[in-house]
Design an enzyme around this catalytic site. Structure first.
Site, PDB file in Angstrom:
ATOM      1  N   SER A 112       0.839  -1.120  -0.121  1.00  0.00           N
ATOM      2  CA  SER A 112       0.085   0.036  -0.086  1.00  0.00           C
ATOM      3  C   SER A 112       0.879   1.499  -0.151  1.00  0.00           C
ATOM      4  O   SER A 112       0.532   2.306  -0.382  1.00  0.00           O
ATOM      5  CB  SER A 112      -0.709   0.219   1.188  1.00  0.00           C
ATOM      6  OG  SER A 112      -1.514  -0.990   1.538  1.00  0.00           O
TER       7      SER A 112
ATOM      8  N   ASN B 118      -4.105   6.537  -2.107  1.00  0.00           N
ATOM      9  CA  ASN B 118      -3.725   6.821  -0.698  1.00  0.00           C
ATOM     10  C   ASN B 118      -3.090   8.192  -0.792  1.00  0.00           C
ATOM     11  O   ASN B 118      -2.616   8.743   0.416  1.00  0.00           O
ATOM     12  CB  ASN B 118      -2.829   5.730  -0.157  1.00  0.00           C
ATOM     13  CG  ASN B 118      -3.688   4.580   0.497  1.00  0.00           C
ATOM     14  OD1 ASN B 118      -5.000   4.809   0.937  1.00  0.00           O
ATOM     15  ND2 ASN B 118      -3.200   3.318   0.398  1.00  0.00           N
TER      16      ASN B 118
ATOM     17  N   HIS C 250      -1.949  -3.386  -6.742  1.00  0.00           N
ATOM     18  CA  HIS C 250      -2.295  -2.891  -5.455  1.00  0.00           C
ATOM     19  C   HIS C 250      -3.946  -2.895  -5.645  1.00  0.00           C
ATOM     20  O   HIS C 250      -4.745  -2.207  -6.275  1.00  0.00           O
ATOM     21  CB  HIS C 250      -2.100  -1.379  -5.206  1.00  0.00           C
ATOM     22  CG  HIS C 250      -2.578  -0.801  -3.743  1.00  0.00           C
ATOM     23  ND1 HIS C 250      -3.063   0.507  -3.624  1.00  0.00           N
ATOM     24  CD2 HIS C 250      -2.654  -1.626  -2.858  1.00  0.00           C
ATOM     25  CE1 HIS C 250      -3.406   0.295  -2.261  1.00  0.00           C
ATOM     26  NE2 HIS C 250      -3.047  -0.562  -1.873  1.00  0.00           N
TER      27      HIS C 250
ATOM     28  N   GLU D 153      -4.562  -0.541  -8.668  1.00  0.00           N
ATOM     29  CA  GLU D 153      -3.663   0.132  -9.271  1.00  0.00           C
ATOM     30  C   GLU D 153      -2.689  -0.538  -9.671  1.00  0.00           C
ATOM     31  O   GLU D 153      -1.856  -1.661  -8.841  1.00  0.00           O
ATOM     32  CB  GLU D 153      -3.227   1.239  -7.953  1.00  0.00           C
ATOM     33  CG  GLU D 153      -4.355   2.064  -7.657  1.00  0.00           C
ATOM     34  CD  GLU D 153      -3.917   2.865  -6.381  1.00  0.00           C
ATOM     35  OE1 GLU D 153      -4.462   4.216  -6.352  1.00  0.00           O
ATOM     36  OE2 GLU D 153      -2.907   2.764  -5.609  1.00  0.00           O
TER      37      GLU D 153
HETATM   38  N1  LIG Z   1      -5.607  -4.555   4.434  1.00  0.00           N
HETATM   39  C1  LIG Z   1      -5.821  -3.610   3.516  1.00  0.00           C
HETATM   40  O1  LIG Z   1      -6.762  -3.032   3.902  1.00  0.00           O
HETATM   41  C2  LIG Z   1      -4.817  -3.562   2.627  1.00  0.00           C
HETATM   42  C3  LIG Z   1      -5.320  -2.898   1.320  1.00  0.00           C
HETATM   43  C4  LIG Z   1      -4.437  -2.988   0.283  1.00  0.00           C
HETATM   44  C5  LIG Z   1      -3.047  -3.475   0.446  1.00  0.00           C
HETATM   45  N2  LIG Z   1      -2.575  -3.832   1.684  1.00  0.00           N
HETATM   46  C6  LIG Z   1      -1.382  -4.666   1.435  1.00  0.00           C
HETATM   47  O2  LIG Z   1      -1.475  -5.728   1.358  1.00  0.00           O
HETATM   48  C7  LIG Z   1      -0.146  -6.490   2.216  1.00  0.00           C
HETATM   49  C8  LIG Z   1      -1.097  -7.346   3.294  1.00  0.00           C
HETATM   50  O3  LIG Z   1      -1.811  -6.981   4.207  1.00  0.00           O
HETATM   51  P1  LIG Z   1      -2.954  -7.488   4.810  1.00  0.00           P
HETATM   52  O4  LIG Z   1      -4.123  -6.700   5.213  1.00  0.00           O
HETATM   53  O5  LIG Z   1      -3.572  -8.820   4.057  1.00  0.00           O
HETATM   54  O6  LIG Z   1      -2.309  -8.273   6.066  1.00  0.00           O
HETATM   55  P2  LIG Z   1      -2.620  -9.519   7.019  1.00  0.00           P
HETATM   56  O7  LIG Z   1      -1.551  -9.334   8.414  1.00  0.00           O
HETATM   57  O8  LIG Z   1      -4.003  -9.755   7.068  1.00  0.00           O
HETATM   58  O9  LIG Z   1      -1.694 -10.785   6.568  1.00  0.00           O
HETATM   59  C9  LIG Z   1      -0.528 -10.763   6.106  1.00  0.00           C
HETATM   60  C10 LIG Z   1      -0.071 -12.109   6.044  1.00  0.00           C
HETATM   61  O10 LIG Z   1       1.320 -12.652   5.535  1.00  0.00           O
HETATM   62  C11 LIG Z   1       1.721 -13.491   6.309  1.00  0.00           C
HETATM   63  N3  LIG Z   1       3.065 -13.429   6.370  1.00  0.00           N
HETATM   64  C12 LIG Z   1       3.965 -12.415   6.966  1.00  0.00           C
HETATM   65  N4  LIG Z   1       5.293 -12.536   6.598  1.00  0.00           N
HETATM   66  C13 LIG Z   1       5.324 -13.457   5.979  1.00  0.00           C
HETATM   67  C14 LIG Z   1       6.609 -13.932   4.925  1.00  0.00           C
HETATM   68  N5  LIG Z   1       7.464 -13.749   5.163  1.00  0.00           N
HETATM   69  N6  LIG Z   1       6.205 -15.190   4.169  1.00  0.00           N
HETATM   70  C15 LIG Z   1       4.989 -15.564   3.780  1.00  0.00           C
HETATM   71  N7  LIG Z   1       3.964 -15.036   4.825  1.00  0.00           N
HETATM   72  C16 LIG Z   1       3.958 -14.106   5.379  1.00  0.00           C
HETATM   73  C17 LIG Z   1       1.250 -13.463   7.693  1.00  0.00           C
HETATM   74  O11 LIG Z   1       1.505 -14.773   8.254  1.00  0.00           O
HETATM   75  C18 LIG Z   1      -0.171 -13.127   7.170  1.00  0.00           C
HETATM   76  O12 LIG Z   1      -1.120 -14.132   7.280  1.00  0.00           O
HETATM   77  C19 LIG Z   1       0.297  -5.442   2.877  1.00  0.00           C
HETATM   78  O13 LIG Z   1       1.452  -4.892   2.158  1.00  0.00           O
HETATM   79  C20 LIG Z   1      -0.763  -4.200   2.913  1.00  0.00           C
HETATM   80  O14 LIG Z   1      -0.175  -2.955   3.040  1.00  0.00           O
HETATM   81  C21 LIG Z   1      -3.604  -3.818   2.516  1.00  0.00           C
END
Ligand SMILES: NC(=O)c1ccc[n+]([C@@H]2O[C@H](COP(=O)([O-])OP(=O)(O)OC[C@H]3O[C@@H](n4cnc5c(N)ncnc54)[C@H](O)[C@@H]3O)[C@@H](O)[C@H]2O)c1
Length: 397
Positions: free
Chosen positions: A129, A200, A150, A162
């Site tokens: 993000s 964002n 994204h 995106e």
């Molecule tokens: N939540 C949102 O609203 C949103 C929206 C767009 C983008 N994002 C981006 O998406 C990404 C994930 O966000 P999320 O909200 O799904 O997070 P989350 O915490 O729900 O999930 C992350 C997952 O990644 C796993 N993980 C962590 N380190 C790891 C590794 N080294 N290898 C494999 N798996 C690993 C964790 O166990 C977890 O299950 C981030 O980069 C975030 O910025 C989030």
């Protein structure tokens, strides 16, 4: 050469196997999109419990869609998921989408590790993000295969994606991804690899200016929310929305964007929100944020003052328009993609450039110049493009 040759061959038809790294909120949602679009999807997570949870929730979601009659091939869709405890399972993937924790060092390590197991033609995408896609790409030997994709939360419901080429990305990849995202039923936009990408970045005043108006005592929280919903037409007011997003998530994005923009005052975070974070008042999920969600609490009533509401709404809209115009001025995205991003990504009632056209650039400029003259703060500086459009009485769309 090898990469582009194989990419052409893939052109990412339904035979292409897609890998997803990270089975959290975003990874699960993206995996659902991929499987429903007809691809085999390999989901990997470093945490076995997270992988099990994703499997259970994806299976339940697909079955629920079938029960509701939204899909008729649940078994077939479910058969497309593979859950892997090892990245070696990505060997035959044509595209990997990473959605792990938002940490640059960890993402870089994962990209270097995954590159060691995939074929030379495999495209590597990050769902970051707020991090630099260029920095993530720099961890790879073939940095030209790395791109940002994204998605928005929840990925199966939010149309916007995106597409962010890094400095190193092979230009042909942008088109491959655009075609693929369209085939998945998404609305892709292309944006430069700058902090916050489109949504964002352009949306920052929606949160920041709300808190500023509140901190100055111009209006209270429910009154600001009411102005933004009833007068400006947004689905949720900024305080209701940040309570819903969670102050941990929203504050960190604000702080990251602020730091990444070399501390531009336009993106300055607020103490009010930082204190909520410190108190553990993260919003709905903890029962308290700007509002108190405890049982039996009566929410405070807004002040129904039309003149005040209009003043608040106009200040917000002018700030948001200015961000979109400045993003256009700096070639962050095309006018069309800026409009699409804000309507599809965050459900704005209309595109900000269209809003400017309807108001006339001169009205928007006069609100911003009024704020600037009062405050003498750089935060309220108008984009030079807005100034030029106002002087020439021109329209954006
Ligand atoms: N939540 C949102 O609203 C949103 C929206 C767009 C983008 N994002 C981006 O998406 C990404 C994930 O966000 P999320 O909200 O799904 O997070 P989350 O915490 O729900 O999930 C992350 C997952 O990644 C796993 N993980 C962590 N380190 C790891 C590794 N080294 N290898 C494999 N798996 C690993 C964790 O166990 C977890 O299950 C981030 O980069 C975030 O910025 C989030």
């Amino acid at each position: 050469m090898l990469i582009s040759g194989l990419r052409k061959k893939q052109s990412m038809n339904k035979e292409a196997i897609i890998g997803v790294i990270g089975a959290g909120a975003m990874g699960s949602g993206i995996a659902q999109v991929v499987a429903m679009a007809g691809h085999t999807v390999v989901v990997f997570d470093a945490n076995a419990a997270a992988l099990d949870k994703a499997k259970a929730s994806l299976t339940a979601t697909i079955n629920k869609l079938a029960e509701k009659g939204k899909i008729t091939n649940a078994d077939e869709v479910l058969s497309r998921f593979t859950y892997a405890a090892d990245m070696a399972a990505f060997a035959d993937c044509g595209l990997i989408i990473e959605a792990i924790i938002e940490n640059l060092d960890i993402k870089k390590k994962v990209f270097a590790d995954v590159e060691a197991v995939v074929s030379a033609s495999c495209i590597l995408a990050t769902n970051t993000s707020s991090l630099s896609v260029t920095s993530i790409a720099a961890a790879c030997k073939k940095a030209d295969r790395v791109i940002g994709l994204h998605f928005f939360n929840p990925a199966p419901l939010m149309a916007l994606v995106e597409i962010i080429p890094a400095v190193q990305t092979d230009a042909a990849l942008v088109d491959t991804c655009k075609v693929l995202m369209t085939a998945w039923g998404k609305a892709p936009v292309i944006t430069k690899d700058t902090p916050g990408f489109i949504v964002n970045r352009v949306a920052r005043p929606f949160y920041g200016e709300a808190i500023r108006i509140y901190e100055e005592g111009i209006a209270d929280i429910p009154t600001i929310d009411l102005a933004m919903t009833e007068i400006a037409g947004f689905r949720m007011g900024p305080f209701t929305l940040t309570d819903y997003i969670g102050h941990d998530v929203n504050y960190i994005v604000t702080e990251t964007v602020f730091q990444s923009f070399f501390y531009d005052p336009r993106y300055k975070p607020s103490f009010s929100q930082k204190r909520l974070l410190e108190a553990g008042w993260l919003g709905r999920k903890t029962g308290r944020g700007f509002y108190n969600y405890a049982d039996g609490i009566t929410q405070p009533e807004p002040t129904k003052d039309v003149a005040l509401g209009n003043k608040i709404a106009e200040r917000f809209i002018a700030m948001l328009i200015n961000e979109a115009v400045e993003a256009l001025h700096l070639n962050i995205a095309s006018a069309q993609d800026l409009e699409l991003a804000m309507t599809k990504g965050v459900n704005y009632p209309k595109g900000l450039l269209q809003w400017c056209d309807e108001w006339g650039a001169a009205k928007c400029l006069s609100i911003l110049d009024g704020l600037y003259n009062n405050y003498h703060e750089d935060r309220y500086r108008a984009s030079i493009l807005l100034r030029k459009m106002a002087a020439a009485n021109k329209q954006f769309i």
